[in-house]
Motif scaffolding. Structure first.
Motif, PDB file in Angstrom:
ATOM      1  N   ALA A  23       0.829  -1.211   0.000  1.00  0.00           N
ATOM      2  CA  ALA A  23       0.000   0.000   0.000  1.00  0.00           C
ATOM      3  C   ALA A  23       0.858   1.255   0.000  1.00  0.00           C
ATOM      4  O   ALA A  23       0.602   2.199  -0.760  1.00  0.00           O
ATOM      5  CB  ALA A  23      -0.931  -0.011   1.211  1.00  0.00           C
ATOM      6  N   SER A  24       1.881   1.290   0.855  1.00  0.00           N
ATOM      7  CA  SER A  24       2.737   2.470   0.935  1.00  0.00           C
ATOM      8  C   SER A  24       3.389   2.772  -0.406  1.00  0.00           C
ATOM      9  O   SER A  24       3.457   3.930  -0.831  1.00  0.00           O
ATOM     10  CB  SER A  24       3.807   2.273   2.010  1.00  0.00           C
ATOM     11  N   GLY A  25       3.873   1.720  -1.071  1.00  0.00           N
ATOM     12  CA  GLY A  25       4.489   1.914  -2.376  1.00  0.00           C
ATOM     13  C   GLY A  25       3.523   2.475  -3.403  1.00  0.00           C
ATOM     14  O   GLY A  25       3.867   3.386  -4.164  1.00  0.00           O
ATOM     15  N   LEU A  26       2.300   1.951  -3.413  1.00  0.00           N
ATOM     16  CA  LEU A  26       1.292   2.438  -4.358  1.00  0.00           C
ATOM     17  C   LEU A  26       0.893   3.872  -4.057  1.00  0.00           C
ATOM     18  O   LEU A  26       0.728   4.694  -4.965  1.00  0.00           O
ATOM     19  CB  LEU A  26       0.059   1.530  -4.312  1.00  0.00           C
ATOM     20  N   PHE A  27       0.737   4.190  -2.775  1.00  0.00           N
ATOM     21  CA  PHE A  27       0.327   5.546  -2.402  1.00  0.00           C
ATOM     22  C   PHE A  27       1.387   6.570  -2.793  1.00  0.00           C
ATOM     23  O   PHE A  27       1.062   7.661  -3.269  1.00  0.00           O
ATOM     24  CB  PHE A  27       0.063   5.627  -0.897  1.00  0.00           C
ATOM     25  N   VAL A  28       2.649   6.237  -2.571  1.00  0.00           N
ATOM     26  CA  VAL A  28       3.731   7.159  -2.921  1.00  0.00           C
ATOM     27  C   VAL A  28       3.825   7.311  -4.435  1.00  0.00           C
ATOM     28  O   VAL A  28       4.049   8.410  -4.957  1.00  0.00           O
ATOM     29  CB  VAL A  28       5.068   6.658  -2.336  1.00  0.00           C
TER      30      VAL A  28
END
Length: 203
Positions: A23-28
């Motif tokens: 999720a963090s990777g996609l959000f960034v």
């Protein structure tokens, strides 16, 4: 945030960590509002139901250190020894986070991207304020168990959480402005010192 998962949640901490990382990777990469829970589930190889079992709200996929922050506050006070000053314990806690470049200090590697993502999403900004309120309540509850503290615990909790939030906001601005990390860290510690002084003199 490193969070102890709920008992009975399928997949356990490894699944939770994988979901949070994806999720963090996609959000960034795409921006928080452009990513759906279904996108996260697909990339993580799990169902949307599994995602929601670990993270009740989409925003919790990004702010996944709330439980750790609350635990740090409670632990700092519960380990208080005879004669230990409550305010000193709280200030020592946040200075320690800065010294360790902990993610909750805003000084960790990757914090710049974190702050950019928050700045680009009103829903994340709103959730950050809600988390601050939750932490204030948790700190108030813990301070109420400290009979040796002579002051108004609700005021101390409100001022401490609001003060630390103000320190983090300026640290975020400094990082987004591209200042060298050592310069940002020095300014962060100086603001923590001034927060300690303000609370000690005012509360």
């Amino acid at each position: 945030m490193i969070v102890v998962p709920r008992t009975g949640v399928r997949g356990g901490p490894q699944t939770r960590a994988k979901i949070a990382g994806v999720a963090s990777g996609l959000f960034v990469e795409r921006g928080f509002d452009a990513v759906t829970v279904a996108d996260v589930a697909r990339e993580a190889g799990v169902s949307s139901v599994t995602v929601f079992k670990h993270f009740p709200r989409k925003e919790d996929l990004f702010f996944d250190r709330q439980a750790e922050a609350e635990d740090l506050l409670r632990t700092a006070l519960r380990e208080r020894g005879p004669g230990d000053d409550v305010l000193a314990l709280l200030c020592d806690l946040v200075v320690g986070l800065a010294d360790d470049r902990h993610p909750l200090s805003g000084l960790a590697d990757g914090a710049g991207s974190f702050f950019e993502t928050v700045a680009g999403s009103p829903s994340l900004a709103n959730r950050a304020r809600e988390i601050g309120s939750t932490l204030q309540q948790a700190l108030t509850e813990e301070l109420e168990r400290q009979p040796a503290y002579p002051g108004d615990v609700s005021l101390l909790a409100a001022f401490f959480i609001a003060g630390y939030a103000a320190v983090l906001v300026q640290t975020a601005r400094d990082r987004l402005a591209g200042q060298p990390i050592d310069t940002v860290a020095d300014a962060h510690r100086d603001r923590l010192r001034r927060l300690d002084e303000a609370l000690r003199d005012g509360v």
